[in-house]
Design a protein around this motif. Structure first.
Motif, PDB file in Angstrom:
ATOM      1  N   TYR A   1       0.818  -1.217   0.000  1.00 62.45           N
ATOM      2  CA  TYR A   1       0.000   0.000   0.000  1.00 62.45           C
ATOM      3  C   TYR A   1       0.849   1.263   0.000  1.00 62.45           C
ATOM      4  CZ  TYR A   1      -3.676  -3.368   0.941  1.00 62.45           C
ATOM      5  OH  TYR A   1      -4.537  -4.437   0.856  1.00 62.45           O
ATOM      6  N   SER A   2       1.902   1.260   0.810  1.00 62.32           N
ATOM      7  CA  SER A   2       2.817   2.404   0.777  1.00 62.32           C
ATOM      8  C   SER A   2       3.534   2.468  -0.567  1.00 62.32           C
ATOM      9  CB  SER A   2       3.844   2.295   1.904  1.00 62.32           C
ATOM     10  OG  SER A   2       3.223   2.380   3.163  1.00 62.32           O
TER      11      SER A   2
ATOM     12  N   ALA B   1       2.250   1.520  -3.372  1.00 60.09           N
ATOM     13  CA  ALA B   1       1.275   2.056  -4.328  1.00 60.09           C
ATOM     14  C   ALA B   1       1.211   3.585  -4.240  1.00 60.09           C
ATOM     15  CB  ALA B   1      -0.098   1.454  -4.067  1.00 60.09           C
ATOM     16  N   ARG B   2       1.213   4.122  -2.989  1.00 65.22           N
ATOM     17  CA  ARG B   2       1.208   5.579  -2.827  1.00 65.22           C
ATOM     18  C   ARG B   2       2.462   6.196  -3.437  1.00 65.22           C
ATOM     19  NH1 ARG B   2      -2.698   8.694  -2.272  1.00 65.22           N
ATOM     20  NH2 ARG B   2      -1.766   9.144  -4.283  1.00 65.22           N
TER      21      ARG B   2
ATOM     22  N   LEU C   1      -2.361   7.351   3.700  1.00 64.56           N
ATOM     23  CA  LEU C   1      -2.192   6.918   2.321  1.00 64.56           C
ATOM     24  C   LEU C   1      -3.342   7.349   1.410  1.00 64.56           C
ATOM     25  CD1 LEU C   1      -0.751   3.323   2.880  1.00 64.56           C
ATOM     26  CD2 LEU C   1       0.490   5.481   2.562  1.00 64.56           C
ATOM     27  N   SER C   2      -4.416   7.859   1.982  1.00 65.40           N
ATOM     28  CA  SER C   2      -5.525   8.369   1.183  1.00 65.40           C
ATOM     29  C   SER C   2      -5.466   9.877   1.039  1.00 65.40           C
ATOM     30  CB  SER C   2      -6.869   7.949   1.794  1.00 65.40           C
ATOM     31  OG  SER C   2      -7.083   6.563   1.597  1.00 65.40           O
TER      32      SER C   2
ATOM     33  N   VAL D   1      -4.817   4.573  -3.437  1.00 65.70           N
ATOM     34  CA  VAL D   1      -4.471   3.399  -2.625  1.00 65.70           C
ATOM     35  C   VAL D   1      -5.727   2.672  -2.156  1.00 65.70           C
ATOM     36  CG1 VAL D   1      -3.202   2.583  -0.608  1.00 65.70           C
ATOM     37  CG2 VAL D   1      -2.348   4.553  -1.899  1.00 65.70           C
TER      38      VAL D   1
END
Length: 352
Positions: free
Chosen positions: A302-303, A305-306, A319-320, A330
């Motif tokens: 997830y990180s 992806a960010r 992350l949003s 994300v």
């Protein structure tokens, strides 16, 4: 007794068209005979008047108004040939056909030359090395196991925010095959929906599938994570456009990679593999990070992806947060990995 006076009316007469066709003596006739024989191959001498009369009668197509004057020169038949108009039409048709043939030949030569030029795809060997990532986005499992998740999951959207531990754990991810099947219809129609040309062919989609599997094995990035990023960035449309940053960095292709390559109609297979590689393993020639480098840097999907979308993580750790890119990025990726395909998003700026 004087020799009878006579005239020649033969078509062989060298005096046709003149008025001097009358001869008054045998001497003159003999001279005429000699001249005619040399010019036209007529018999040179006749021993009897009857012979001359016979010759005259058989070879006299012209008529005379009287014994002294020819009616005129023999009429000439018009020369055979095409009119100017007909020539123009025929030559015009020939010119058009020639141009068409030339264009076809040039097109064939260009096409064959282009097809004979190999696509310079060079497989990379870059792999994830951060051991933390192997629990959260990277895997050493064989990607040929396409039933490696919790099944099809649920086509629903849950909004996620906060740090990486607030997002669903990989043990909630659906299988690669279910992720593929659930989004295949959308992939088939993505290009027309995005208004960027004709849709993917079935072969294009087969190439995407094979490229993901191959680059997953080479890079150790989970094939489900690669597919989720493709869906997020381009919806699987091979002809997707590109964006350009304020610093001149272009983001083209299936994964909107860092100064990567675009789709080639002529080299569909190789260009699709190139696009998947550019996003997964990065564009070394442009110092562009792919999923491998982001997983190594941040240690979780997830990180990563960010970082892949924004180039950095926000200082808040949320992350949003848009972080200069897409706020819902994300959260969207997390939902794709757990089964979301067609349900309405609950994120106000959902999309790539």
């Amino acid at each position: 007794m004087a020799a009878p006076q006579r005239y020649y009316s033969s078509s062989y007469s060298p005096l046709v068209g003149n008025t001097a066709a009358f001869y008054s003596s045998n001497q003159e006739l003999d001279q005429y005979d000699d001249h005619a024989q040399k010019a036209y191959g007529m018999p040179s001498k006749y021993s009897q008047d009857d012979d001359r009369s016979t010759y005259d009668n058989h070879n006299a197509p012209l008529t005379y108004d009287n014994l002294n004057t020819l009616k005129g020169p023999r009429p000439q038949r018009p020369k055979a040939g095409w009119s100017k108009k007909r020539k123009y039409v025929v030559f015009g048709i020939i010119a058009v056909v020639a141009v068409i043939i030339l264009a076809v030949v040039i097109g064939i030569v260009v096409a064959l030359t282009h097809k004979s030029t190999p696509y310079n795809y060079i497989p990379l060997t870059d792999q994830v090395t951060n051991e933390t990532s192997f629990n959260f986005g990277a895997t050493k499992n064989d990607p040929s196991n396409v039933n490696d998740g919790v099944g099809a999951g649920q086509d629903a959207y849950t909004y996620y925010s906060g740090t990486a531990d607030q997002f669903p754990n990989p043990d909630k991810w659906i299988s690669f095959q279910d992720l593929w099947n659930g989004n295949l219809y959308a992939m088939k129609h993505a290009c027309k929906n995005l208004k960027v040309g004709k849709d993917n062919s079935d072969k294009d989609n087969e190439y995407i599938y094979a490229a993901i599997q191959d680059r997953a094995a080479a890079s150790l990035v989970d094939h489900r994570f690669i597919l989720a990023i493709i869906l997020q960035e381009s919806h699987g449309c091979v002809r997707v456009g590109e964006t350009t940053s304020s610093t001149g960095i272009t983001n083209p292709g299936l994964m909107q990679s860092h100064n990567g390559k675009v789709y080639s109609e002529t080299h569909a297979n190789a260009s699709i593999w190139q696009m998947v590689q550019d996003g997964t393993q990065g564009t070394n020639q442009s110092a562009g990070y792919g999923l491998v480098q982001n997983l190594d840097l941040y240690g979780n999907a997830y990180s990563a992806a960010r970082g892949y979308n924004s180039g950095y993580l926000p200082t808040s750790g949320n992350l949003s947060e848009a972080a200069g890119a897409t706020a819902c990025y994300v959260s969207d990726v997390a939902n794709r990995l757990t089964g979301w395909a067609n349900a309405t998003s609950k994120c106000s700026s959902s999309g790539s």
